[in-house]
Design an enzyme around this catalytic site. Structure first.
Site, PDB file in Angstrom:
ATOM      1  N   LYS A 189       0.844  -1.203   0.000  1.00  0.00           N
ATOM      2  CA  LYS A 189       0.000   0.000   0.000  1.00  0.00           C
ATOM      3  C   LYS A 189       0.879   1.254   0.000  1.00  0.00           C
ATOM      4  O   LYS A 189       2.098   1.158   0.017  1.00  0.00           O
ATOM      5  CB  LYS A 189      -0.947  -0.015   1.201  1.00  0.00           C
ATOM      6  CG  LYS A 189      -1.556  -1.362   1.527  1.00  0.00           C
ATOM      7  CD  LYS A 189      -2.484  -1.915   0.449  1.00  0.00           C
ATOM      8  CE  LYS A 189      -2.845  -3.336   0.817  1.00  0.00           C
ATOM      9  NZ  LYS A 189      -4.002  -3.903   0.264  1.00  0.00           N
TER      10      LYS A 189
HETATM   11  C1  PLP Z   1      -4.545  -5.188   1.184  1.00  0.00           C
HETATM   12  C2  PLP Z   1      -5.986  -5.180   1.365  1.00  0.00           C
HETATM   13  C3  PLP Z   1      -6.585  -5.679   2.525  1.00  0.00           C
HETATM   14  C4  PLP Z   1      -5.797  -6.380   3.604  1.00  0.00           C
HETATM   15  O1  PLP Z   1      -4.881  -5.547   4.245  1.00  0.00           O
HETATM   16  P1  PLP Z   1      -3.861  -6.187   5.316  1.00  0.00           P
HETATM   17  O2  PLP Z   1      -3.323  -4.976   6.022  1.00  0.00           O
HETATM   18  O3  PLP Z   1      -2.818  -6.917   4.552  1.00  0.00           O
HETATM   19  O4  PLP Z   1      -4.649  -7.055   6.208  1.00  0.00           O
HETATM   20  C5  PLP Z   1      -7.941  -5.569   2.660  1.00  0.00           C
HETATM   21  N1  PLP Z   1      -8.700  -5.014   1.692  1.00  0.00           N
HETATM   22  C6  PLP Z   1      -8.180  -4.540   0.557  1.00  0.00           C
HETATM   23  C7  PLP Z   1      -9.061  -3.915  -0.468  1.00  0.00           C
HETATM   24  C8  PLP Z   1      -6.797  -4.617   0.340  1.00  0.00           C
HETATM   25  O5  PLP Z   1      -6.280  -4.166  -0.803  1.00  0.00           O
END
Ligand code: PLP
Length: 386
Positions: A189
């Site tokens: 992210k």
């Molecule tokens: C990456 C992601 C998640 C999960 O995030 P984590 O921090 O890895 O648990 C949930 N929803 C979406 C849309 C994502 O892109």
């Protein structure tokens, strides 16, 4: 004879941007002797709430636990339906499953890859008590019509803003208009703490319960207990979780949050460069800002259409041969073994399947060079004219 040309270096789809400031921040935490959830987590929550214009922010271990907790504090459980896009990372569908609810899949809009009031409405059931809407790839979801659909029906709108830090909706940060939103700080992210997540909410009582639940539902936090020599005996009012973030992570998050605007500005410049370089190429469509907001382009995806000489797989191969690791686009949860055999509603997911089959994510990271951008666009243009 021509000299052998050097193999071009590999271009990845994403690289986190971490530097000296993060190293200093972590070192300070290590030297302080308090490495678990403590003052840095509290400071990160305050700073994040301010940056995202949220009433309350509760730091947790990742976005998956934030989504899980959001459903718990919103009172969702056994017998309830939660409408979610299949076109999302699988955590969006897993969260309702964790609380004993049923994820019901809605289709998405082809231009944005996001659910809309229309696609959600088509998937509503008499048992629907919540929806999880996603700012997919950082493209802001059109929240207002969704609130207009759900609020009168008593359906809680949970925003999965995992990819959304730095994107805006109608002039405000995404998530600011949601009752409750979940954020991710995974390295894939825009803003990373290694692993980490945040829950933001406009309901102070939900935040109070989430703060307790993330720490085993203990009546007194470990940090408060440490602060007093003789603390009162703790009490566990309900069955909680260990969803805590550490001060090591929060220290990194504070530095990263300070850089968010700069990181997003650079991503948007690079996304615009890709867009211009590929604009006249038949059969290639890049995702763009919607009318109602601005994207951070966490995942800058393109759709390969029938006018392009290759399909998506062919283009991925052409890129890989040039040392470029693009990625298949967003997944479709309903096609995965975990959900294939389950009853997840009856709405056709034709747009989801089309995007799942025909999209790929372009390399984009803060440190990407002009030369790297040109290498990518040259391959796409070259493969597009043979
Ligand atoms: C990456 C992601 C998640 C999960 O995030 P984590 O921090 O890895 O648990 C949930 N929803 C979406 C849309 C994502 O892109």
């Amino acid at each position: 004879m021509t000299a052998p040309t050097a193999t071009p270096s590999r271009i990845n789809v994403m690289k986190p941007w971490l530097g000296e400031e993060e190293i200093t921040a972590v070192t300070e935490v290590l030297q302080s002797g308090w490495v678990a959830q403590g003052p840095r987590v509290a400071a990160f929550e305050t700073a994040f709430a301010e940056a995202m214009r949220a009433t309350e922010a509760v730091a947790v271990s990742n976005c998956t636990t934030a989504l899980h907790l959001a459903l718990v504090v919103a009172g969702i459980g056994e017998g309830d339906d939660v409408v979610v896009p299949s076109f999302s990372f699988i955590a969006t569908a897993n969260a309702p499953t964790y609380v004993g609810a049923r994820p019901v899949f809605a289709d998405v809009d082809q231009t944005t890859g996001n659910v809309t009031a229309e696609t959600l409405e088509a998937a509503l059931t008499p048992a629907t008590r919540a929806v999880i809407i996603v700012d997919q790839g950082g493209i802001p979801v059109d929240l207002d019509p969704i609130r207009a659909l759900c609020d009168p029906r008593g359906i809680v709108v949970i925003e999965d803003a995992a990819c959304g830090a730095g994107s805006t909706y109608r002039g405000r940060p995404v998530g600011a208009g949601a009752e409750i939103a979940a954020w991710s700080f995974h390295p894939r992210k825009i803003l990373t703490t290694g692993e980490g997540g945040m829950l933001t909410t406009s309901h102070p009582e939900w935040a109070i319960r989430a703060r307790r639940l993330r720490e085993h539902a203990m009546s007194i936090s470990a940090a408060d207990r440490h602060a007093s020599l003789v603390s009162p005996p703790e009490e566990f009012g309900e069955v909680g979780f260990n969803f805590r973030m550490t001060d090591l992570q929060a220290a990194v998050g504070l530095v990263q949050l300070d850089r968010l605007a700069e990181v997003v500005a650079r991503r948007r410049e690079n996304a615009a460069y890709y867009r211009n370089a590929l604009a006249d190429l038949a059969g290639i469509r890049l995702v763009d800002d919607p009318a109602w907001g601005t994207a951070n382009f966490q995942s800058l995806w393109l759709e390969v259409g029938p006018e392009y000489p290759h399909d998506r797989e062919g283009l991925l191969v052409a890129l890989a041969q040039a040392g470029i690791s693009a990625r298949r686009g967003i997944m479709a949860a309903h096609r995965q073994p975990a959900y294939r055999g389950r009853d997840t509603g009856r709405v056709p997911l034709s747009v989801t399947e089309r995007l799942n089959d025909n999209t790929l994510i372009l390399p984009l990271y803060h440190q990407i060079t002009q030369d790297e951008l040109d290498r990518v666009t040259t391959v796409i243009r070259g493969a597009g004219t043979d």
